[in-house]
Design an enzyme around this catalytic site. Sequence first.
Site, mmCIF file in Angstrom:
data_model
loop_
_atom_site.group_PDB
_atom_site.id
_atom_site.type_symbol
_atom_site.label_atom_id
_atom_site.label_comp_id
_atom_site.label_asym_id
_atom_site.label_seq_id
_atom_site.Cartn_x
_atom_site.Cartn_y
_atom_site.Cartn_z
ATOM 1 N N ALA D 176 9.694 0.987 0.930
ATOM 2 C CA ALA D 176 8.721 0.762 2.002
ATOM 3 C C ALA D 176 7.338 0.649 1.377
ATOM 4 C CB ALA D 176 8.742 1.901 3.010
ATOM 5 N N LYS D 177 6.679 -0.448 1.691
ATOM 6 C CA LYS D 177 5.319 -0.669 1.191
ATOM 7 C C LYS D 177 4.369 -0.286 2.312
ATOM 8 C CE LYS D 177 2.433 -4.551 -0.460
ATOM 9 N NZ LYS D 177 1.935 -5.765 0.214
ATOM 10 N N VAL D 178 3.539 0.743 2.061
ATOM 11 C CA VAL D 178 2.660 1.239 3.123
ATOM 12 C C VAL D 178 1.219 1.317 2.627
ATOM 13 C CG1 VAL D 178 4.569 2.601 4.100
ATOM 14 C CG2 VAL D 178 2.945 3.692 2.522
#
Lengths: 271, 271, 271, 271, 271
Positions: D176-178
């Site tokens: 997950a890229k946050v």
Amino acid sequence: MIPIDDSPLTRDGKVLILAYDHGLEHGPVDFEDVPESANPEHVFDVATHDAVTSLAVQKGIAEAYYPSYEDDVNLLAKLNGTSNLWRGEPDSAVNWSVDYAHEIGADSIGFTVYGGSNNEIEMVEEWREAQEKAREYGMATVMWSYPRGQGLRNANTPGSIAYSARLGLELGADVAKVKYPGSQEAMEETVRVAGKTKVVMSGGSKRSDEEFLSNVKSVIDAGGAGLAVGRNIFQRENPERILDALEKVIFEESTVEEALDAAEAAAPEAE
Amino acid sequence: MIPIDDSPLTRDGKVLILAYDHGLEHGPVDFEDVPESANPEHVFDVATHDAVTSLAVQKGIAEAYYPSYEDDVNLLAKLNGTSNLWRGEPDSAVNWSVDYAHEIGADSIGFTVYGGSNNEIEMVEEWREAQEKAREYGMATVMWSYPRGQGLRNANTPGSIAYSARLGLELGADVAKVKYPGSQEAMEETVRVAGKTKVVMSGGSKRSDEEFLSNVKSVIDAGGAGLAVGRNIFQRENPERILDALEKVIFEESTVEEALDAAEAAAPEAE
Amino acid sequence: MIPIDDSPLTRDGKVLILAYDHGLEHGPVDFEDVPESANPEHVFDVATHDAVTSLAVQKGIAEAYYPSYEDDVNLLAKLNGTSNLWRGEPDSAVNWSVDYAHEIGADSIGFTVYGGSNNEIEMVEEWREAQEKAREYGMATVMWSYPRGQGLRNANTPGSIAYSARLGLELGADVAKVKYPGSQEAMEETVRVAGKTKVVMSGGSKRSDEEFLSNVKSVIDAGGAGLAVGRNIFQRENPERILDALEKVIFEESTVEEALDAAEAAAPEAE
Amino acid sequence: MIPIDDSPLTRDGKVLILAYDHGLEHGPVDFEDVPESANPEHVFDVATHDAVTSLAVQKGIAEAYYPSYEDDVNLLAKLNGTSNLWRGEPDSAVNWSVDYAHEIGADSIGFTVYGGSNNEIEMVEEWREAQEKAREYGMATVMWSYPRGQGLRNANTPGSIAYSARLGLELGADVAKVKYPGSQEAMEETVRVAGKTKVVMSGGSKRSDEEFLSNVKSVIDAGGAGLAVGRNIFQRENPERILDALEKVIFEESTVEEALDAAEAAAPEAE
Amino acid sequence: MIPIDDSPLTRDGKVLILAYDHGLEHGPVDFEDVPESANPEHVFDVATHDAVTSLAVQKGIAEAYYPSYEDDVNLLAKLNGTSNLWRGEPDSAVNWSVDYAHEIGADSIGFTVYGGSNNEIEMVEEWREAQEKAREYGMATVMWSYPRGQGLRNANTPGSIAYSARLGLELGADVAKVKYPGSQEAMEETVRVAGKTKVVMSGGSKRSDEEFLSNVKSVIDAGGAGLAVGRNIFQRENPERILDALEKVIFEESTVEEALDAAEAAAPEAE
């Protein structure tokens, strides 16, 4: 429309569909007066009456109860339907594929079309897919054809009802289920413009034996094929009694009086 | 609805689903009181309790954690669900195909339907596809049936809740998960109109042991099949203790008092 | 557009389509003046006239009546159409798949496109699918090309009508059915910009024999391929008489006077 | 989420994605400061640095430039994306099918999800299809998980960012890229609720070496897996220098000072 | 983008597309000045000129006229397009499948994308399907890339035009057809950010020989690949003359003056 007089949906070319999708369309409130009517087994038992040519139910009811009745009841798969929890422009969800209806053993399909709704085009295209798939299986097709919706000027005029029957013919329904247009003359016109498509009256809300049978008689006398009925059967304490009378009116050319007398003789009403 | 008493979703005809999709539906805020509940391993461990007949999770949780628990936990694939970052008319994204759920090893599917939402028709048609695909694999089907949306007049009346259970029956759910309708009498009516579809109560927000168990007991006494519960398990410090008590109430016909006493004897609460 | 002079849709390169989808598009009201016109058998009988190169009907009519006429009538499957119960932005439901139209025996397909409607893009894409499928079966394609809709400035100017004919060419119609643009000169321009696509005039509402035939003559003189006509045939008491005259004008290069005289000789009009 | 430590997307379990889809998302304006950054060859050259575990580009860039770099660069197919010419509710077009991405040689897929957008449901369902197709090919899955849209109350609070990481876990993202949630403590919580899903920080707009590396260090110290970065690499005159430093921080547990010193020794900055 | 210098769409790496879809996009009004231009045969004849590398038409035109020219003209299938009868937010119907375009003999496909339109996402996804299908057949892909729509701030600034060329590269176009950005310097920047994607100028409305050729020369000098032109060819009385001049400018590195002189020598303009 294709010939269906050899199909289980008819008897001597006439039709009496017992419709039981009220638990979806109206909710349990329709079962309040006769609580046992909430039990599908009760209604399947009623549908074993000789007068009933088919029982129309939604998928879940068929999955759960039809296996016990497959020798005694002809199954009509009511493919679409919608709860009345939702209150938008008339529409109806497709709840059942024709493939699966055929797998469960349905002989025919039923499908609601609301002519005049803003969703008419979508509904009619869903009907197309179901109707053409039914043809592959040789299943008869019944259109619940009800003018209803924002775009409609006169939903229940004789003209609109005749139009709805014609929609059945134009769009490939073997049977069109329509509202009673108010008079035998209007029913004759409705039957006439439907051509080879059989016209059956929608039973509607419950009324007295005599009033109800008179409507049915008027349909038969107008050349109609019969009746698709729910509440006027299962909301009665003694559904067999009214089915005896309907059998006389629809299949035996009896008058309303003869039909009521015969039913009374067979099963006298409690006083 | 098809018979599921031989399926892993049931034990003696009863059902206790541990639901753990709160990380999607509500976000991490639901894990704040018991931080370890954010860890799916913790909840899978809880689900190995004999009382739990199935664990309901979203796809990503199943992919990551189920392989280590496939011998000890029955997997219920919760196919749809939506974050509450979005705040429109009730709807739910289909996050998982039945094909892939089956491949991962799920025994049954779960699906939310918001009757009364402007998205009811779309949701019900998505349910149709999932339900019919599940039938091909012989997977049991559970409908999270919650009246909710703009078109709805009374979302939580006993009538609406009974209607939502009936939707489960009409649309082919083996189990309908509904809100508690407020009284045992209303629950009896809900169970009655659901026919052969099993009714389970939605656990809802956390409350005291006694209050919670009393609700469950009332469901069982009303003829319900059990419970689908999340926060009332994983938001407790000692989930095993409440599961011990639930096992007594749901599967062993114990009273609430007997259940609490037995749980206390096995695992005394810290004072 | 592909060459269709060998197809049953044409005779000597000319076209006379008898259109009979008014029961869907307008409802039974179109049959009031000549009640027998409600009966498809009557219209199929009319279509056996040598002047008629094809009969255009909706699916249900074809299913029910075409089997009795397949040796005497060429069938044009009108694939889309919509009731006028609904009154929204111009649109048309696809009521019939090309596959099923071919199975029933249609030689060609008909499809309405409302250029300028907010639904133009959707309709044109549905046309694409139907047109390309028709190509697989070698069926000829006819576009009912009518500018109509909210986005339109001038629906019935000669420019819009010429544009609608050009749409037929650009989008792959073998025949474009357009409104009469008001003069022979405008019709010439319409025919010119349609290139190899044949242009036929839409019959429109009923008018006198002479006025009607003069319009048709003007189409032929302008290089048009003929006519697609409904009400000007079936709303006449003696459809054979006007068909005799049309045959002369369209296929035999007669003047309007010659055509009327010949028709009068064959079938004198009652005084 | 499935284990990806053996996939080319990771090195020692850590991740450094070089993202280069700014030409689509922001337009050429992002290349103005370092004009050669408009040239994909320049960025592919940068991506051959050992620190880069994968290069994320759109389809057209991959078609044109990846064939020359397939031995030296791991390709991450960024499947969706949208220009900022359009300014409606956050959404993203699916520009690339998984089948074709696999054919071109991508090892993993990237997909943007805007939780809280009115398009969240559609985007999440598109993600489902891509994610499940990627599983068939054994490709790793990366979710660009950004809360954004009309329905959102707090897009960039630590709670929303933790929620977006949890969405990655629940919906089957391996990574997950946050956004950076503002503090190491908040990042720890984000990593914790993401469970087995690896969390990487989105690089964001360009800032000083020290500030940028401190953020990255804080991600690593918080248990994060690394970084997905674009502008902070290609908007620098000397991208190799910052990659040297990132390699130390991400893969070699160096402090920011150590990393900067080592980079300075290898490639002294011009004074 | 894939290498297309071996494809029939190019000659020595340069491109001159004759576009002829004005009958759909603008209607017959575009043919008024040169009436024979309404006749596709006239335009196919023009397209046999050596300078023309491809002729772009809609499906119906190709079906009807291409079979007579397949040895002399390379066909570019313009897949989408919309009439201007409709006046909503910019959009374009997909009128032709790639499968059928390939079957008819097209070497390449053309597709309009309106970046900034509210329909951008749908158009780009339709482009995706067409582009990837074209790859299966080895057909070259040309994007008509025009910023246009409600969401757009500056449709025709150099920045927007450079962005539209970049969209071609990012989304997999082998050729991007863009508006002339107003100066050679801006065209250079447009060509630069398009990377390996060839940039061609959209011909636009008719202007003088000298003005038009100067624009084209400026495109070539800026590194552009050439031109896609319609009205500046077929709205001229002598299209061969301007094609002679274009051939010199595009393929032979001539100045505008040299090109005009050579054309004048070959075909002196009537005085």
